[in-house]
Design a protein around this motif. Structure first.
Motif, PDB file in Angstrom:
ATOM      1  N   LEU A  27       0.842  -1.190   0.000  1.00 24.78           N
ATOM      2  CA  LEU A  27       0.000   0.000   0.000  1.00 24.78           C
ATOM      3  C   LEU A  27       0.883   1.247   0.000  1.00 24.78           C
ATOM      4  N   ARG A  64       3.162   5.810  -2.357  1.00 21.23           N
ATOM      5  CA  ARG A  64       1.871   5.123  -2.337  1.00 21.23           C
ATOM      6  C   ARG A  64       1.683   4.308  -3.610  1.00 21.23           C
ATOM      7  N   GLU A 101      -1.040   3.567  -5.696  1.00 18.97           N
ATOM      8  CA  GLU A 101      -2.396   4.096  -5.815  1.00 18.97           C
ATOM      9  C   GLU A 101      -3.412   3.020  -6.172  1.00 18.97           C
ATOM     10  N   CYS A 107      -4.034   1.012  -3.022  1.00 22.73           N
ATOM     11  CA  CYS A 107      -4.725   1.841  -2.034  1.00 22.73           C
ATOM     12  C   CYS A 107      -6.205   1.988  -2.383  1.00 22.73           C
ATOM     13  N   THR A 134      -6.321   1.951   3.949  1.00 25.23           N
ATOM     14  CA  THR A 134      -5.491   3.110   3.617  1.00 25.23           C
ATOM     15  C   THR A 134      -5.831   4.299   4.495  1.00 25.23           C
ATOM     16  N   SER A 145      -3.362   6.218   7.315  1.00 22.20           N
ATOM     17  CA  SER A 145      -3.037   7.645   7.262  1.00 22.20           C
ATOM     18  C   SER A 145      -2.984   8.263   8.657  1.00 22.20           C
TER      19      SER A 145
END
Length: 268
Positions: free
Chosen positions: A113, A119, A121, A124, A131, A135
């Motif tokens: 991830l 990242r 993407e 994610c 995800t 964060s």
């Protein structure tokens, strides 16, 4: 309550090659310098650490791990969808040449991830809730689903830097948990589903899965809490690693894996 049926992951696959230093590309001069400076950087970071410099941390030592534990079934559901076809998940030895000395071919697979703050993407988007939770991890460096199929052994090795620590959230643990474990220095550890295990991977460690089931964890690397000196030194070192061949080869390897899979799926 989430469905507790084990994820249906095939046993694997391309297991003919043993881990070997001979499979690792020759180290360029800049990386050899990095290896020389690494222990000196680690000593500075250790002295600046705001948490004990120990191999394994007590459960709950980092408050944010509770967030992952409270949402582990949501994470597990996304992992089940993402990993339903293991042939679509690249072996670490394939995408990262520097891991070939420890990674059994085809048996240790990683669904990234985030890798050194880059990242993925596509992955994610496939795991949006995971995800989002990641964060909220302070100082997140990397995060991926780490998959060990039955019969996998990762020989003893050490990590890159004391600038970060490693957390494993148990996603799927074999019922015979005593056959699937990790040694950190002189302590043997077993994973538990829905529970975080935090350790310093610069200490010598190894992993074995001698059970007949697949083990899956969400592996999270996060920055060690340190003082100003440790922060400056650690940040500079990690930025160097981030830009190094070690990381860039792995990023390119993921893309090559995807391109190959796309070509295979295309009609002739």
């Amino acid at each position: 309550m989430a469905d507790q049926t084990p994820l249906q992951i095939p046993d694997a696959i391309d297991a003919t090659l043993a881990p070997s230093k001979a499979l690792v590309p020759k180290t360029p001069l800049i990386m050899r310098f990095g290896k020389w400076v690494q222990p000196r950087v680690n000593r500075l970071i250790s002295r600046s650490s705001r948490v004990p410099d120990i191999p394994v941390y007590p459960h709950g030592a980092f408050a944010w791990t509770r967030l992952l534990e409270e949402n582990w079934e949501v994470i597990r559901a996304e992992a089940a969808a993402a990993l339903q076809d293991l042939e679509e998940v690249p072996p670490l030895a394939t995408i990262s040449p520097d891991h070939r000395r420890i990674a059994p071919a085809g048996r240790w697979r990683s669904y990234f991830l985030v890798g050194y703050r880059y990242r993925d993407e596509q992955n994610c988007r496939a795991c949006p809730r995971t995800t989002q939770l990641l964060s909220r991890v302070p100082g997140l460096n990397s995060a991926f689903f780490s998959v060990l199929v039955p019969g996998t052994r990762i020989p003893q090795h050490t990590g890159v830097s004391k600038a970060f620590l490693t957390c494993h959230l148990g996603i799927q643990v074999p019922r015979e948990s005593h056959k699937c474990r990790m040694r950190v220095v002189d302590q043997w550890l077993e994973w538990e589903e829905g529970r975080c295990l935090v350790f310093d991977d610069v200490y010598n460690h190894e992993v074995e899965n001698d059970s007949d089931e697949t083990r899956i964890v969400l592996l999270v690397q996060f920055k060690r809490p340190v003082g100003p000196v440790g922060w400056v030194v650690g940040s500079l070192f990690l930025e160097g690693v981030r830009r190094s061949r070690f990381v860039q080869d792995a990023r390119a390897g993921v893309q090559r894996w995807r391109d190959r899979k796309t070509d295979q799926a295309s009609p002739t």
